[in-house]
Design an enzyme around this catalytic site. Structure first.
Site, short mmCIF file in Angstrom:
data_model
loop_
_atom_site.label_atom_id
_atom_site.label_comp_id
_atom_site.label_asym_id
_atom_site.label_seq_id
_atom_site.Cartn_x
_atom_site.Cartn_y
_atom_site.Cartn_z
N ARG A 90 -0.10 -6.48 -0.20
CA ARG A 90 1.26 -6.34 -0.70
C ARG A 90 1.81 -7.63 -1.27
O ARG A 90 2.94 -7.65 -1.76
CB ARG A 90 2.16 -5.94 0.47
CG ARG A 90 2.56 -4.46 0.50
CD ARG A 90 3.36 -4.25 1.76
NE ARG A 90 4.26 -3.15 1.76
CZ ARG A 90 3.98 -1.96 2.28
NH1 ARG A 90 2.79 -1.69 2.76
NH2 ARG A 90 4.90 -1.03 2.31
N ARG A 163 10.10 8.47 10.34
CA ARG A 163 10.11 7.03 10.55
C ARG A 163 11.52 6.48 10.52
O ARG A 163 12.32 6.88 9.67
CB ARG A 163 9.27 6.36 9.45
CG ARG A 163 7.78 6.50 9.69
CD ARG A 163 6.96 6.10 8.51
NE ARG A 163 7.42 4.89 7.84
CZ ARG A 163 6.83 4.37 6.78
NH1 ARG A 163 5.75 4.94 6.27
NH2 ARG A 163 7.28 3.28 6.21
N ARG A 174 12.92 -2.01 0.50
CA ARG A 174 11.46 -1.91 0.36
C ARG A 174 11.05 -1.85 -1.10
O ARG A 174 10.04 -2.44 -1.50
CB ARG A 174 10.95 -0.68 1.13
CG ARG A 174 10.95 -0.93 2.65
CD ARG A 174 11.03 0.34 3.46
NE ARG A 174 9.89 1.20 3.26
CZ ARG A 174 9.88 2.49 3.61
NH1 ARG A 174 10.94 3.03 4.20
NH2 ARG A 174 8.81 3.21 3.41
P1 ADP Z 1 5.47 2.60 2.72
O1 ADP Z 1 4.13 2.96 2.22
O2 ADP Z 1 6.39 3.76 2.86
O3 ADP Z 1 6.10 1.44 2.02
P2 ADP Z 1 4.23 1.33 5.05
O4 ADP Z 1 3.96 2.22 6.19
O5 ADP Z 1 3.08 0.90 4.21
O6 ADP Z 1 5.37 2.02 4.19
O7 ADP Z 1 4.97 0.01 5.56
C1 ADP Z 1 6.09 0.05 6.41
C2 ADP Z 1 6.59 -1.37 6.66
O8 ADP Z 1 5.57 -2.12 7.37
C3 ADP Z 1 6.88 -2.20 5.42
O9 ADP Z 1 8.20 -1.98 4.93
C4 ADP Z 1 6.68 -3.63 5.95
O10 ADP Z 1 7.77 -4.06 6.73
C5 ADP Z 1 5.48 -3.45 6.89
N1 ADP Z 1 4.19 -3.63 6.21
C6 ADP Z 1 3.22 -2.69 6.05
N2 ADP Z 1 2.16 -3.18 5.40
C7 ADP Z 1 2.46 -4.49 5.13
C8 ADP Z 1 1.77 -5.53 4.44
N3 ADP Z 1 0.55 -5.34 3.90
N4 ADP Z 1 2.39 -6.74 4.37
C9 ADP Z 1 3.61 -6.95 4.90
N5 ADP Z 1 4.32 -6.00 5.54
C10 ADP Z 1 3.75 -4.77 5.65
#
Ligand code: ADP
Ligand code: ADP
Length: 217
Positions: A90, A163, A174
């Site tokens: 990310r 969630r 986000r």
């Molecule tokens: P979505 O796909 O709906 O954005 P995720 O389940 O992938 O949600 O992520 C939920 C939260 O977990 C993010 O908003 C962030 O806070 C954290 N997160 C998940 N993956 C990462 C990552 N690779 N780096 C940093 N934070 C992450």
């Protein structure tokens, strides 16, 4: 040779939905840092305690934490298992680390599939999202309902969950994080010839068929 692919797109683009389908139909392994972090929060581990408030705000957890989670999960796989990275990398820092982590486990990145979506549709997708409390199969209030109301298609459970961060305010944060930190990764992968773009606004089955064509080619 087992494939290693990234599904890249903003929150609500359909990454988890398509990853779940590939797990079911192609026997690949889904590595979702979001799922790993939620499990850590639920279990109350030190990582979970650190990540909880950050996730609730919609900001990103540190690169160090998610890189370590990915390393740990890759180490547990056998070489013949293909991997779908969902929600990771990310940031540019995570993308750089991923190359090293993959090499360390005798793997290399084969494809980055960009799920291109209309931002206006994302709030609607995310606020309607729910999943099975037992097996985590993803659903949507309108776009992807269980075949029999209140019963999970896959495991038959009657319990579902939503969630805490799937609310409109957090979704805006986000999306801003995605634009600022994640979208800039795409050109880096593009220069390496790894990116294939899919129309994520198409119905779920069509998105799946487009991904299958890319992986077969
Ligand atoms: P979505 O796909 O709906 O954005 P995720 O389940 O992938 O949600 O992520 C939920 C939260 O977990 C993010 O908003 C962030 O806070 C954290 N997160 C998940 N993956 C990462 C990552 N690779 N780096 C940093 N934070 C992450
Ligand atoms: P991500 O993992 O990228 O955050 P999800 O796969 O969880 O996104 O999808 C978000 C919500 O939108 C889910 O409720 C899912 O059922 C729904 N959804 C996913 N793909 C589509 C699509 N192509 N059309 C309509 N709704 C979709």
């Amino acid at each position: 040779m087992a494939l290693n692919i990234i599904l890249l797109g903003p929150p609500g683009a359909g990454k988890g939905t398509q990853a779940a389908r590939l797990v079911e139909e192609a026997g690949m392994v889904q590595l979702s840092t979001g799922d790993m972090l939620r499990a850590a929060v639920k279990a109350g581990t030190p990582i979970g305690l650190q990540a909880k408030a950050v996730m609730e705000s919609g900001a990103l957890v540190s690169d160090e934490i998610v890189n370590a989670l990915i390393d740990e999960n890759l180490a547990a796989l056998s070489p013949d298992q293909g991997v779908i990275f969902d929600g990771y990398p990310r940031t540019a820092g995570q993308a750089e680390s991923l190359d090293g982590l993959l090499a360390g486990h005798g793997r290399k990145l084969d494809r980055v599939i960009e799920l291109a979506v209309d931002e206006d549709a994302l709030v609607d997708r995310i606020t309607g999202r729910f999943s099975c409390a037992q097996c985590s199969t993803p659903y949507h209030d309108r776009y992807n309902r269980p075949e029999v109301g209140g019963v999970c298609d896959l495991c038959g459970s009657n319990e579902f969950k939503r969630r805490p961060d799937d609310n409109e305010e957090t979704v805006r944060t986000r999306m801003a994080e995605y634009r600022a930190k994640t979208a800039p990764i795409l050109p880096l992968y593009d220069t390496r010839g790894l990116v294939a773009r899919v129309d994520g606004m198409a119905p779920i089955e069509e998105v799946g068929a487009a991904i299958d064509r890319i992986l077969a080619g």
